[in-house]
Design an enzyme around this catalytic site. Structure first.
Site, PDB file in Angstrom:
ATOM      1  N   GLU A   1       9.485   2.753  11.066  1.00  0.00           N
ATOM      2  CA  GLU A   1      10.369   3.928  11.103  1.00  0.00           C
ATOM      3  C   GLU A   1       9.466   5.152  11.031  1.00  0.00           C
ATOM      4  O   GLU A   1       8.681   5.292  10.097  1.00  0.00           O
ATOM      5  CB  GLU A   1      11.348   3.887   9.934  1.00  0.00           C
ATOM      6  CG  GLU A   1      12.558   4.806  10.120  1.00  0.00           C
ATOM      7  CD  GLU A   1      12.263   6.240   9.726  1.00  0.00           C
ATOM      8  OE1 GLU A   1      12.233   7.108  10.633  1.00  0.00           O
ATOM      9  OE2 GLU A   1      12.056   6.491   8.540  1.00  0.00           O
TER      10      GLU A   1
ATOM     11  N   LYS B   1       0.865  -1.186   0.000  1.00  0.00           N
ATOM     12  CA  LYS B   1       0.000   0.000   0.000  1.00  0.00           C
ATOM     13  C   LYS B   1       0.897   1.231   0.000  1.00  0.00           C
ATOM     14  O   LYS B   1       1.364   1.679   1.039  1.00  0.00           O
ATOM     15  CB  LYS B   1      -0.914   0.013   1.237  1.00  0.00           C
ATOM     16  CG  LYS B   1      -2.086   0.975   1.090  1.00  0.00           C
ATOM     17  CD  LYS B   1      -2.828   1.195   2.398  1.00  0.00           C
ATOM     18  CE  LYS B   1      -2.238   2.338   3.181  1.00  0.00           C
ATOM     19  NZ  LYS B   1      -2.314   3.644   2.472  1.00  0.00           N
TER      20      LYS B   1
ATOM     21  N   CYS C   1      13.190  12.221   7.232  1.00  0.00           N
ATOM     22  CA  CYS C   1      13.181  11.950   8.671  1.00  0.00           C
ATOM     23  C   CYS C   1      14.556  12.190   9.275  1.00  0.00           C
ATOM     24  O   CYS C   1      14.693  12.398  10.479  1.00  0.00           O
ATOM     25  CB  CYS C   1      12.708  10.527   8.952  1.00  0.00           C
ATOM     26  SG  CYS C   1      13.561   9.268   7.987  1.00  0.00           S
TER      27      CYS C   1
ATOM     28  N   GLU D   1       8.309  17.606  15.203  1.00  0.00           N
ATOM     29  CA  GLU D   1       8.779  17.369  13.842  1.00  0.00           C
ATOM     30  C   GLU D   1       7.982  18.214  12.854  1.00  0.00           C
ATOM     31  O   GLU D   1       6.761  18.053  12.735  1.00  0.00           O
ATOM     32  CB  GLU D   1       8.674  15.890  13.474  1.00  0.00           C
ATOM     33  CG  GLU D   1       9.297  15.581  12.128  1.00  0.00           C
ATOM     34  CD  GLU D   1       9.289  14.105  11.781  1.00  0.00           C
ATOM     35  OE1 GLU D   1      10.255  13.636  11.155  1.00  0.00           O
ATOM     36  OE2 GLU D   1       8.304  13.413  12.119  1.00  0.00           O
TER      37      GLU D   1
END
Length: 517
Positions: free
Chosen positions: A288, A205, A322, A418
């Protein structure tokens, strides 16, 4: 004997022939835009009524492709296919599986410029970032193929004169792979083939913002000889298809790369054991989630290197990594000099359409990202001193100028949350000890870097800077497969170390057999 792994070379676009070749590849990709892409379940192409429209983030009026959208019924169909195919796929020779990856890598290498051009258009990636993304995807294919060949005979265990013992790795079952949009090729391909080459079947997906490149990768796998039903392509909404597959009692593991919010939700849902539906295992998660990554600059450091490392790590691909540097902790003795140089370098960077290769960075991925980052910039104006950038333009594409805030409190929101955009905050430290303390003060632990010529401080950071990937005297992005295994601690994920020697083992389980004589 397997040829040793070698990192795929990057393309030098300063060479006229390479520049012209990619320009031509971009034109060819543009000629194919707007096509319709079906689901792929057991090799069957399925067109659905509901669609996902993928657009160019540098020009949202330009449609990359229209992709059929899966629903729960089709997700169940794909699950049944994958579950059935697993019984034969798990028994195949690991070398046969590895050879599919080798052939796929060769196909992509021959079509590298085409894939790079597609990433420029669908992902809004500057040329060098797109090229690196494709190269990393090739690296994953080559590296995991070689790793599987090494693991196919298991690990050595002791035997005795009265018995022979073996320790082998066997596949888990059906894996759900939910891939991100930022490394739309490399991570999508790497997580898919890691699950596949280890003998599992896969439900892929991809991110709804970048599903077309995943379809093109499916075509490569088929061309390389992958049997039908081993990997099934089912893009769809996470709230429907994603949740259904994560919860499914036949799902054996979930491999996810994305936000902390979604990652923790998957982790929590996967922990539920549906015994009433026949689930008799604990689902494994390979997750992650992100980072709030810091570059520490010591008083005894190459200050030009420090400024260059911070700027490049913060603003490459608009900070949508990231691993991107979103915080710099600079010793107070050199803070002003480094901050001034960061501002100079940042003011030289521009955001614009990456297809022209005239700008350092391109757009952010969509309107939601643009709005979120813009809100954080407004927060930053209250929490620190705006030193550079701070502007955005979403009139024709989602562009945000590289932005620097100075003299920010380490506990400020822009230093803790973040942002996932081209924003970096600078703060001072009175000592190296305090700098490391600040570097560790977030919920994350993915990447970090230390710029210093002090060997004692490097070793102190090696011991005390708590991140999965720590770099000395360089930026904190651009891990290379097989060289810097990648994955982080705490809220950055499960530290599964993609591109490392133990990554494939997360997709398998150990089996001991003992034969008495």
């Amino acid at each position: 004997m397997v040829v040793p792994y070698k990192h795929e070379a990057f393309t030098d676009f300063t060479l006229t022939e390479n520049k012209k070749a990619l320009e031509e590849a971009i034109k060819q990709v543009e000629a194919d835009l707007g096509g319709e892409y079906p689901l792929i379940i057991n090799g069957e192409r399925i067109i659905t009524k509901n669609k996902i429209t993928s657009v160019n983030p540098a020009n949202p009026n330009e449609v990359i492709g229209v992709v059929s959208k899966a629903n729960m019924e089709l997700a169940e169909k794909a699950m049944k296919v994958a579950d059935e195919k697993f019984e034969t796929w798990r028994k195949t020779d690991p070398v046969f599986r590895a050879d599919i990856l080798f052939r796929a890598a060769a196909i992509i290498r021959r079509r590298k410029l085409e894939f790079t051009a597609h990433l420029v258009k669908e992902g809004g990636k500057p040329w060098n970032e797109a090229d690196g993304d494709v190269a990393e995807g090739i690296d994953f294919l080559e590296y995991y193929a070689r790793q599987m060949i090494e693991l196919k005979d298991g690990a050595y265990v002791e035997s005795r004169p009265i018995e022979a013992n073996r320790f082998d790795y066997i596949p888990l079952g059906v894996g759900v792979v939910i891939s991100p949009w930022n490394f739309l090729f490399a991570i999508m391909a790497g997580t898919t083939v890691a699950a596949m080459v280890t003998g599992n079947t896969v439900l892929l997906k991809p991110a709804s913002t970048t599903p077309v490149i995943a379809y093109k990768f499916m075509e490569v796998l088929e061309e390389a000889g992958m049997p039908k039903g081993v990997v099934n392509y089912i893009p769809g909404p996470g709230s429907e298809v994603g949740d259904y597959l994560v919860d499914h009692p036949r799902t054996r593991f979930v491999s996810f790369t994305g936000s902390r919010e979604v990652g923790t939700r998957i982790f929590e849902r996967a922990a539920v054991v549906h015994e009433d539906k026949g689930q008799k295992w604990l689902k494994r998660t390979i997750i992650e989630m992100g980072g709030k990554d810091t570059i520490v600059v010591d008083s005894d450091a190459d200050l030009e290197l420090a400024a260059q490392s911070i700027v490049n790590s913060a603003f490459g691909f608009s900070g949508q990594k990231c691993s991107a540097c979103s915080r710099a902790v600079i010793h107070e003795d050199v803070y002003d000099e480094v901050a001034n140089r960061i501002v100079e370098l940042t003011n030289e960077k521009s955001a614009g359409n990456p297809a022209t290769n005239e700008h350092f960075t391109g757009p952010v991925i969509d309107q939601a990202a643009f709005d979120k980052i813009s809100k954080y910039i407004e927060i930053g104006k209250e929490e620190g001193e705006l030193l550079a950038g701070g502007n955005g333009d979403d009139s024709n594409g989602w562009f945000i100028q590289p932005t620097v805030f100075g003299n920010v409190d380490p506990q400020a929101r822009i230093m803790q949350e973040e942002i996932f955009g081209p924003v970096v905050g600078l703060t001072k430290a009175k000592s190296f000890d305090e700098a490391i303390e600040i570097a560790n003060n977030t919920d994350y632990g993915l990447t970090g870097a230390v710029i210093t010529n002090n060997r004692k401080h490097l070793e102190q950071a090696r011991r005390d800077f708590h991140v999965g990937n720590l770099y000395f005297n360089r930026g904190c992005t651009a891990a290379i497969v097989g060289y810097q295994p990648f994955g982080g601690y705490n809220m950055s994920g499960t530290d599964s170390k993609a591109g490392g020697p133990d990554y494939l083992i997360h997709h398998m389980q150990g089996k001991t057999t003992s034969e008495m004589f």
